[in-house]
Design an enzyme around this catalytic site. Structure first.
Site, PDB file in Angstrom:
ATOM      1  N   LYS A 130      72.517  16.227   6.671  1.00 37.95           N
ATOM      2  CA  LYS A 130      72.159  16.258   5.247  1.00 37.95           C
ATOM      3  C   LYS A 130      72.912  17.376   4.557  1.00 37.95           C
ATOM      4  O   LYS A 130      72.957  18.505   5.046  1.00 37.95           O
ATOM      5  CB  LYS A 130      70.637  16.479   5.113  1.00 37.95           C
ATOM      6  CG  LYS A 130      70.113  16.564   3.703  1.00 37.95           C
ATOM      7  CD  LYS A 130      69.355  15.317   3.306  1.00 37.95           C
ATOM      8  CE  LYS A 130      69.130  15.181   1.826  1.00 37.95           C
ATOM      9  NZ  LYS A 130      70.341  14.898   1.041  1.00 37.95           N
ATOM     10  N   LYS A 173      69.897  26.282   7.101  1.00 36.70           N
ATOM     11  CA  LYS A 173      68.926  26.267   5.994  1.00 36.70           C
ATOM     12  C   LYS A 173      67.812  25.250   6.274  1.00 36.70           C
ATOM     13  O   LYS A 173      66.638  25.532   6.100  1.00 36.70           O
ATOM     14  CB  LYS A 173      69.669  25.899   4.701  1.00 36.70           C
ATOM     15  CG  LYS A 173      68.892  26.187   3.437  1.00 36.70           C
ATOM     16  CD  LYS A 173      69.660  25.772   2.188  1.00 36.70           C
ATOM     17  CE  LYS A 173      70.852  26.652   1.893  1.00 36.70           C
ATOM     18  NZ  LYS A 173      71.557  26.247   0.655  1.00 36.70           N
ATOM     19  N   LYS A 205      78.135  18.287   5.192  1.00 34.22           N
ATOM     20  CA  LYS A 205      78.679  18.583   3.858  1.00 34.22           C
ATOM     21  C   LYS A 205      79.896  17.708   3.635  1.00 34.22           C
ATOM     22  O   LYS A 205      80.604  17.360   4.597  1.00 34.22           O
ATOM     23  CB  LYS A 205      79.095  20.059   3.777  1.00 34.22           C
ATOM     24  CG  LYS A 205      79.173  20.602   2.369  1.00 34.22           C
ATOM     25  CD  LYS A 205      77.801  20.996   1.853  1.00 34.22           C
ATOM     26  CE  LYS A 205      77.811  21.499   0.456  1.00 34.22           C
ATOM     27  NZ  LYS A 205      76.473  21.983   0.074  1.00 34.22           N
ATOM     28  N   THR A 208      66.089  23.753  -7.641  1.00 33.54           N
ATOM     29  CA  THR A 208      66.751  24.905  -7.017  1.00 33.54           C
ATOM     30  C   THR A 208      66.471  26.176  -7.817  1.00 33.54           C
ATOM     31  O   THR A 208      66.105  27.212  -7.251  1.00 33.54           O
ATOM     32  CB  THR A 208      68.268  24.660  -6.870  1.00 33.54           C
ATOM     33  OG1 THR A 208      68.456  23.393  -6.272  1.00 33.54           O
ATOM     34  CG2 THR A 208      68.913  25.718  -5.997  1.00 33.54           C
ATOM     35  N   ASN A 220      73.030  24.909 -14.301  1.00 32.43           N
ATOM     36  CA  ASN A 220      71.799  24.274 -13.859  1.00 32.43           C
ATOM     37  C   ASN A 220      70.854  25.276 -13.189  1.00 32.43           C
ATOM     38  O   ASN A 220      69.695  25.441 -13.576  1.00 32.43           O
ATOM     39  CB  ASN A 220      72.212  23.141 -12.898  1.00 32.43           C
ATOM     40  CG  ASN A 220      71.040  22.378 -12.372  1.00 32.43           C
ATOM     41  OD1 ASN A 220      69.917  22.581 -12.829  1.00 32.43           O
ATOM     42  ND2 ASN A 220      71.273  21.520 -11.427  1.00 32.43           N
ATOM     43  N   SER A 260      65.108  17.125  -2.236  1.00 35.07           N
ATOM     44  CA  SER A 260      65.863  15.977  -1.702  1.00 35.07           C
ATOM     45  C   SER A 260      65.079  15.325  -0.560  1.00 35.07           C
ATOM     46  O   SER A 260      65.074  14.111  -0.416  1.00 35.07           O
ATOM     47  CB  SER A 260      67.210  16.432  -1.143  1.00 35.07           C
ATOM     48  OG  SER A 260      68.162  16.488  -2.155  1.00 35.07           O
TER      49      SER A 260
END
Ligand code: NAD
Length: 458
Positions: free
Chosen positions: A79, A103, A115, A200, A251, A391
């Protein structure tokens, strides 16, 4: 990102010396097993590289380099985001995939780390061409992607539009198969989760607020009696008015700044914000909602002229962008790019607390230098996991075809982050390692135990 590798090796060494960890492993076997663990964590399982063949609007055919790195699937499907940027390269994507493995393990998400990246400057392509690039990305990597194999999400240069397009292409290639949870960070109408965009930034501020308010209130007595330098830093700012400077007002930075501005638990004053053009400063505190309102009409950019400020009744001085990092404030919130604090400016940093919203905004040398001085750094791996946590909720919602309200999403997000903080903070304030090292030790410990139990060390 050499920092990451050094910290993994140091964490592994600390765990090897702790004989209560994996006690079945003794003497030479123990040494060999830990060597194997370092090798397994340091290198990705797969590096996929392709050159996407794309026909541009003027009929030119171009070949665009694209990557998908799958670092580890020890805990679950790979992921991690897909980045569209001209500086994307194999090493960077591999390091970011590794960070995702760590993470996800830290926050106990049932995912491994991956990634992706495409070497383009998105601004140089029109919408039709970008759509084609997204479709090609899915076509070229189709056999390795999927809801139980590898689930991409947005990153720099991509957003819900690109995830919707990619999911649409995945659905075309796999008719009749589950597709909703093949990509996360999609638009809500396409099965995206409410609250994903803000997750986030909200999570970044939550980690800081939880440490400085909830944790310090509950543990003040104990912390006052330790000689831990980071506990001293935190206690010196407990219940004080905190001046804060925010680098990056996109963001993540704008949402985190608004959370800080509206916070009832801590007395924050946001004295400076910056973006790629400018820094705005007001010693009495900036009006963050007014700045957000302005950016909504300016393609995300902060005001750059006196006229803009006057017209929108924003009280601020316009200053040099990079002054922000070195200004006199209590807290620096880094929400722009990698490698912002480095060997050349580390000695001039005045903030005693730094929150990493962006991934890797402090280089290895600067990280050590600041930690030695007692600067309390809330690291990326801990602070900016809100996006991948939500997510995960999107992935579950896609499986169950049942959707949560925005409030339910935030409640679960903060519960998850609180759980991680409650695990890490007592350990952090009780030993001499910086918070980043503590987080890595915890992740590496989790991953090592799972690999050991899965029989991967023979
Ligand atoms: P964004 O593109 O929305 O915002 C980036 C902001 O940084 C913009 O305001 C831009 O003007 C500013 N900026 C660029 N160069 C600058 C400079 N030299 N000085 C000051 N400001 C500068 O991106 P975002 O989604 O807010 O992400 C910010 C960082 O956080 C990135 O590094 C990203 O990888 C990381 N991150 C984001 C998320 C997420 O969910 N958004 C999750 C994890 C990590």
């Amino acid at each position: 990102m050499q920092k990451q590798q050094t910290i993994i090796e140091e964490s592994m060494k600390a765990l090897m010396e702790d004989e209560s960890f994996l006690p079945d492993l003794q003497a030479q076997t123990r040494e060999q097993a830990f060597k194997s663990l370092v090798a397994l964590l340091s290198t990705p399982n797969h590096i996929h590289k392709s050159f996407l063949r794309v026909t541009l609007d003027d009929n030119t055919i171009v070949r665009i380099p694209a990557f998908r790195v799958q670092h580890s699937d020890t805990v679950g499907p790979y992921k991690g985001g897909v980045r569209f940027h001209e500086s994307v390269n194999e090493g960077e994507v591999s390091n970011l995939a590794k960070l995702m493995t760590l993470k996800n393990a830290l926050h106990e998400l049932p995912f491994g780390g991956g990634k992706g990246g495409v070497v383009i400057k998105p601004q140089e392509y029109n919408i039709k061409e970008l759509n084609l690039i997204c479709k090609k990305y899915v076509q070229y990597f189709d056999d390795i992607l999927g809801p139980d194999k590898d689930i991409p999400a947005p990153d720099v240069g991509t957003g819900e539009r690109e995830m919707d397009w990619m999911m649409g292409e995945f659905k075309n290639i796999h008719p009749g198969e589950p597709y909703r949870n093949s990509f996360t960070g999609k638009s809500v109408v396409n099965g995206g989760s409410l609250g994903r965009r803000e997750a986030t930034g909200k999570g970044v501020y939550f980690t800081f607020r939880y440490m400085m308010h909830n944790f310090l209130n509950e543990n003040r007595k104990w912390l006052s009696n330790t000689d831990n330098i980071f506990a001293n830093t935190a206690l010196n700012h407990h219940d004080q008015k905190l001046s804060m400077a925010v680098q990056g007002f996109g963001n993540l930075g704008s949402v985190a700044a608004l959370e800080a501005y509206q916070c009832d638990y801590l007395q924050n004053k946001i004295v400076a914000v910056s973006d790629h053009n400018v820094m705005l400063y007001n010693n009495d505190g900036l009006d963050i909602p007014a700045l957000i309102k302005f950016t909504e009409k300016s393609d995300g950019d902060l005001p750059t002229t006196e006229e803009d400020l006057e017209e929108h009744e924003i009280k601020a001085e316009i200053r040099e962008r990079d002054e922000l990092l070195e200004m006199d404030c209590d807290v620096l919130l880094l929400a722009a790019l990698e490698d912002q604090i480095h060997e050349d400016n580390m000695e001039r940093i005045q903030a005693s607390m730094i929150i990493e919203g962006a991934n890797g905004p402090i280089t290895e040398d600067a990280d050590r230098y600041l930690a030695d001085k007692g600067v309390l750094i809330v690291p990326d791996i801990l602070a900016n996991a809100g996006g991948v946590i939500v997510s995960y909720y999107e992935w579950i919602q896609g499986r169950e075809a049942q959707f949560m309200t925005e409030d339910q999403v935030y409640e679960r997000l903060f519960d998850k982050m609180k759980y991680t903080m409650d695990t890490i903070l007592p350990q952090f304030f009780g030993d001499p390692f910086p918070l980043r090292q503590n987080c890595y030790i915890h992740s590496v410990m989790k991953l090592s135990t799972i690999m050991y139990r899965q029989g991967k060390l023979y």
